[in-house]
Design a protein around this motif. Structure first.
Motif, PDB file in Angstrom:
ATOM      1  N   GLY A 111     -36.762 -34.041  44.995  1.00  0.00           N
ATOM      2  CA  GLY A 111     -36.691 -35.423  45.445  1.00  0.00           C
ATOM      3  C   GLY A 111     -35.266 -35.922  45.541  1.00  0.00           C
ATOM      4  N   HIS A 112     -34.439 -35.528  44.590  1.00  0.00           N
ATOM      5  CA  HIS A 112     -33.033 -35.931  44.607  1.00  0.00           C
ATOM      6  C   HIS A 112     -32.342 -35.380  45.856  1.00  0.00           C
ATOM      7  CE1 HIS A 112     -28.877 -36.509  43.361  1.00  0.00           C
ATOM      8  NE2 HIS A 112     -29.295 -37.243  42.345  1.00  0.00           N
ATOM      9  N   ALA A 113     -32.654 -34.140  46.193  1.00  0.00           N
ATOM     10  CA  ALA A 113     -32.067 -33.536  47.392  1.00  0.00           C
ATOM     11  C   ALA A 113     -32.545 -34.251  48.653  1.00  0.00           C
ATOM     12  CB  ALA A 113     -32.420 -32.054  47.456  1.00  0.00           C
ATOM     13  N   LEU A 114     -33.823 -34.585  48.715  1.00  0.00           N
ATOM     14  CA  LEU A 114     -34.360 -35.296  49.870  1.00  0.00           C
ATOM     15  C   LEU A 114     -33.730 -36.679  50.004  1.00  0.00           C
ATOM     16  CD1 LEU A 114     -38.144 -34.384  49.496  1.00  0.00           C
ATOM     17  CD2 LEU A 114     -36.585 -33.548  51.266  1.00  0.00           C
ATOM     18  N   ALA A 115     -33.572 -37.358  48.871  1.00  0.00           N
ATOM     19  CA  ALA A 115     -32.997 -38.708  48.887  1.00  0.00           C
ATOM     20  C   ALA A 115     -31.557 -38.692  49.375  1.00  0.00           C
ATOM     21  CB  ALA A 115     -33.072 -39.327  47.500  1.00  0.00           C
ATOM     22  N   ILE A 167     -44.079 -37.768  48.928  1.00  0.00           N
ATOM     23  CA  ILE A 167     -44.406 -37.452  47.536  1.00  0.00           C
ATOM     24  C   ILE A 167     -43.735 -36.145  47.144  1.00  0.00           C
ATOM     25  CG2 ILE A 167     -46.258 -36.941  45.899  1.00  0.00           C
ATOM     26  CD1 ILE A 167     -48.133 -38.619  47.609  1.00  0.00           C
ATOM     27  N   SER A 168     -42.870 -36.214  46.134  1.00  0.00           N
ATOM     28  CA  SER A 168     -42.227 -34.999  45.618  1.00  0.00           C
ATOM     29  C   SER A 168     -42.334 -34.984  44.094  1.00  0.00           C
ATOM     30  CB  SER A 168     -40.762 -34.925  46.065  1.00  0.00           C
ATOM     31  OG  SER A 168     -40.046 -36.080  45.674  1.00  0.00           O
ATOM     32  N   THR A 187     -50.434 -45.385  55.581  1.00  0.00           N
ATOM     33  CA  THR A 187     -51.443 -44.488  56.158  1.00  0.00           C
ATOM     34  C   THR A 187     -50.851 -43.155  56.623  1.00  0.00           C
ATOM     35  OG1 THR A 187     -51.172 -45.566  58.320  1.00  0.00           O
ATOM     36  CG2 THR A 187     -52.941 -46.386  56.884  1.00  0.00           C
ATOM     37  N   SER A 188     -49.590 -42.902  56.294  1.00  0.00           N
ATOM     38  CA  SER A 188     -48.968 -41.617  56.616  1.00  0.00           C
ATOM     39  C   SER A 188     -48.204 -41.120  55.396  1.00  0.00           C
ATOM     40  CB  SER A 188     -48.003 -41.755  57.803  1.00  0.00           C
ATOM     41  OG  SER A 188     -48.707 -42.060  58.989  1.00  0.00           O
ATOM     42  N   ILE A 189     -48.519 -39.891  54.964  1.00  0.00           N
ATOM     43  CA  ILE A 189     -47.938 -39.330  53.737  1.00  0.00           C
ATOM     44  C   ILE A 189     -47.442 -37.919  53.999  1.00  0.00           C
ATOM     45  CG2 ILE A 189     -48.428 -38.591  51.366  1.00  0.00           C
ATOM     46  CD1 ILE A 189     -50.584 -40.770  51.240  1.00  0.00           C
ATOM     47  N   LEU A 190     -46.225 -37.653  53.536  1.00  0.00           N
ATOM     48  CA  LEU A 190     -45.673 -36.293  53.551  1.00  0.00           C
ATOM     49  C   LEU A 190     -45.681 -35.805  52.112  1.00  0.00           C
ATOM     50  CD1 LEU A 190     -44.308 -33.982  55.093  1.00  0.00           C
ATOM     51  CD2 LEU A 190     -42.107 -35.107  54.667  1.00  0.00           C
ATOM     52  N   ASN A 191     -46.444 -34.745  51.857  1.00  0.00           N
ATOM     53  CA  ASN A 191     -46.662 -34.287  50.487  1.00  0.00           C
ATOM     54  C   ASN A 191     -45.950 -32.971  50.213  1.00  0.00           C
ATOM     55  OD1 ASN A 191     -47.705 -33.955  47.886  1.00  0.00           O
ATOM     56  ND2 ASN A 191     -49.534 -32.893  48.654  1.00  0.00           N
ATOM     57  N   PHE A 192     -44.968 -33.006  49.301  1.00  0.00           N
ATOM     58  CA  PHE A 192     -44.280 -31.799  48.868  1.00  0.00           C
ATOM     59  C   PHE A 192     -44.882 -31.233  47.588  1.00  0.00           C
ATOM     60  CE2 PHE A 192     -41.071 -33.528  51.688  1.00  0.00           C
ATOM     61  CZ  PHE A 192     -40.462 -32.409  52.217  1.00  0.00           C
ATOM     62  N   ALA A 193     -45.777 -31.970  46.948  1.00  0.00           N
ATOM     63  CA  ALA A 193     -46.390 -31.487  45.714  1.00  0.00           C
ATOM     64  C   ALA A 193     -47.377 -30.365  46.045  1.00  0.00           C
ATOM     65  CB  ALA A 193     -47.114 -32.620  44.999  1.00  0.00           C
ATOM     66  N   PRO A 194     -47.387 -29.282  45.262  1.00  0.00           N
ATOM     67  CA  PRO A 194     -48.275 -28.150  45.552  1.00  0.00           C
ATOM     68  C   PRO A 194     -49.712 -28.432  45.146  1.00  0.00           C
ATOM     69  CG  PRO A 194     -47.015 -27.714  43.570  1.00  0.00           C
ATOM     70  CD  PRO A 194     -46.494 -29.012  44.113  1.00  0.00           C
ATOM     71  N   CYS A 195     -50.359 -29.326  45.880  1.00  0.00           N
ATOM     72  CA  CYS A 195     -51.754 -29.665  45.608  1.00  0.00           C
ATOM     73  C   CYS A 195     -52.354 -30.276  46.863  1.00  0.00           C
ATOM     74  CB  CYS A 195     -51.854 -30.644  44.435  1.00  0.00           C
ATOM     75  SG  CYS A 195     -51.070 -32.237  44.756  1.00  0.00           S
ATOM     76  N   VAL A 196     -53.679 -30.366  46.882  1.00  0.00           N
ATOM     77  CA  VAL A 196     -54.388 -30.980  48.000  1.00  0.00           C
ATOM     78  C   VAL A 196     -54.718 -32.414  47.627  1.00  0.00           C
ATOM     79  CG1 VAL A 196     -56.468 -30.906  49.415  1.00  0.00           C
ATOM     80  CG2 VAL A 196     -55.350 -28.767  48.736  1.00  0.00           C
ATOM     81  N   LEU A 197     -54.369 -33.347  48.494  1.00  0.00           N
ATOM     82  CA  LEU A 197     -54.632 -34.755  48.240  1.00  0.00           C
ATOM     83  C   LEU A 197     -55.958 -35.183  48.867  1.00  0.00           C
ATOM     84  CD1 LEU A 197     -51.114 -36.281  48.971  1.00  0.00           C
ATOM     85  CD2 LEU A 197     -52.079 -35.656  46.748  1.00  0.00           C
ATOM     86  N   SER A 198     -56.653 -36.057  48.174  1.00  0.00           N
ATOM     87  CA  SER A 198     -57.876 -36.651  48.701  1.00  0.00           C
ATOM     88  C   SER A 198     -57.544 -38.060  49.179  1.00  0.00           C
ATOM     89  CB  SER A 198     -58.958 -36.704  47.615  1.00  0.00           C
ATOM     90  OG  SER A 198     -60.120 -37.362  48.089  1.00  0.00           O
TER      91      SER A 198
END
Length: 246
Positions: A111-115, A167-168, A187-198
């Motif tokens: 997240g720090h790198a992305l920021a 999300i990181s 209503t738009s999410i970019l997910n870097f966490a290694p999981c599936v979001l519901s």
């Protein structure tokens, strides 16, 4: 900044038609075309052939022509595509003329790198708010923004006009963050966490899992090694190049 086009203008050749219903595969390739076009513009090119743009974007020229036809852009025989106009068209379709506000949740190493990445601004995005649940992170300044506690997320979405959430966080926290983003109206999410979001219907989620991409590359390495181990087995020069998220 290129001109903005909002819908078709009678008699204006090459203008974007009423918002097109694009195939998902075409949508995924448009950013590649845009990147290549910006590079061409910076190099001083005014026009580009379909073959030249396809080579710069790493796609088949017939596929590129079909993709751009969805935008109402067919180029000019013997001349090619107007680089500035095509940038304008693709930026409009991708909604990049609106400078979308983005919230980043989770300012660990990734997240720090992305920021701190300055490339988002040149692509039409503004990271306007940073959040974390770790009190040791809250209050720190990153790239001109102060990290806020994740409990302020819902209010910030409204106050800062945030339309996209990134999300990181660790996977255990990602679903709760997604729930908060959706509850706040994102209503738009970019997910870097290694999981599936519901998420509810109408919420778009793009997942970026670097470990998965490495595993896919590992497969290709394993396959190439297996082929070379066979009697007389040869592997051609160059490997398969797979796009992230394809």
């Amino acid at each position: 900044m290129s001109q903005q086009r909002h819908g078709n203008t009678p008699g204006n050749a090459g203008a974007v038609p009423a918002f097109p219903d694009l195939p998902e595969a075409t949508i995924a390739r448009l950013p590649e075309y845009l990147r290549a076009l910006h590079n061409l513009a910076e190099a001083g090119s005014d026009t580009i052939s379909s073959e030249g743009l396809a080579a710069a974007a790493g796609v088949n020229s017939a596929k590129l022509r079909k993709d751009l036809s969805h935008l109402g852009s067919y180029g000019t025989r013997g001349v090619g595509y107007d680089v500035t106009l095509l940038i304008d068209q693709i930026e409009y379709i991708l909604g990049l003329d609106q400078r979308r506000a983005v919230a980043l949740v989770g300012v660990g190493n990734l997240g720090h790198a992305l920021a701190g990445y300055d490339g988002f601004a040149s692509r039409g995005f503004r990271i306007v708010a940073l959040f974390d649940a770790d009190l040791e992170q809250v209050g720190k300044a990153i790239n001109g923004l102060t990290v806020r506690h994740v409990g302020e997320l819902r209010r910030a979405v409204v106050e800062d006009g945030i339309t996209i959430g990134v999300i990181s966080t660790p996977p255990s926290a990602a679903q709760g963050v997604a729930d908060d983003l959706v509850a706040a109206g994102v209503t738009s999410i970019l997910n870097f966490a290694p999981c599936v979001l519901s998420v509810p219907a109408g919420v778009d989620v793009r997942k970026v899992d670097l470990a998965i991409e490495l595993q896919i590359l590992s497969f290709h390495e394993h396959r190439k090694a297996s082929l070379t181990a066979l009697p007389g087995g040869l592997v051609g020069e160059g490997g398969n190049q797979e796009a992230v998220g394809s």
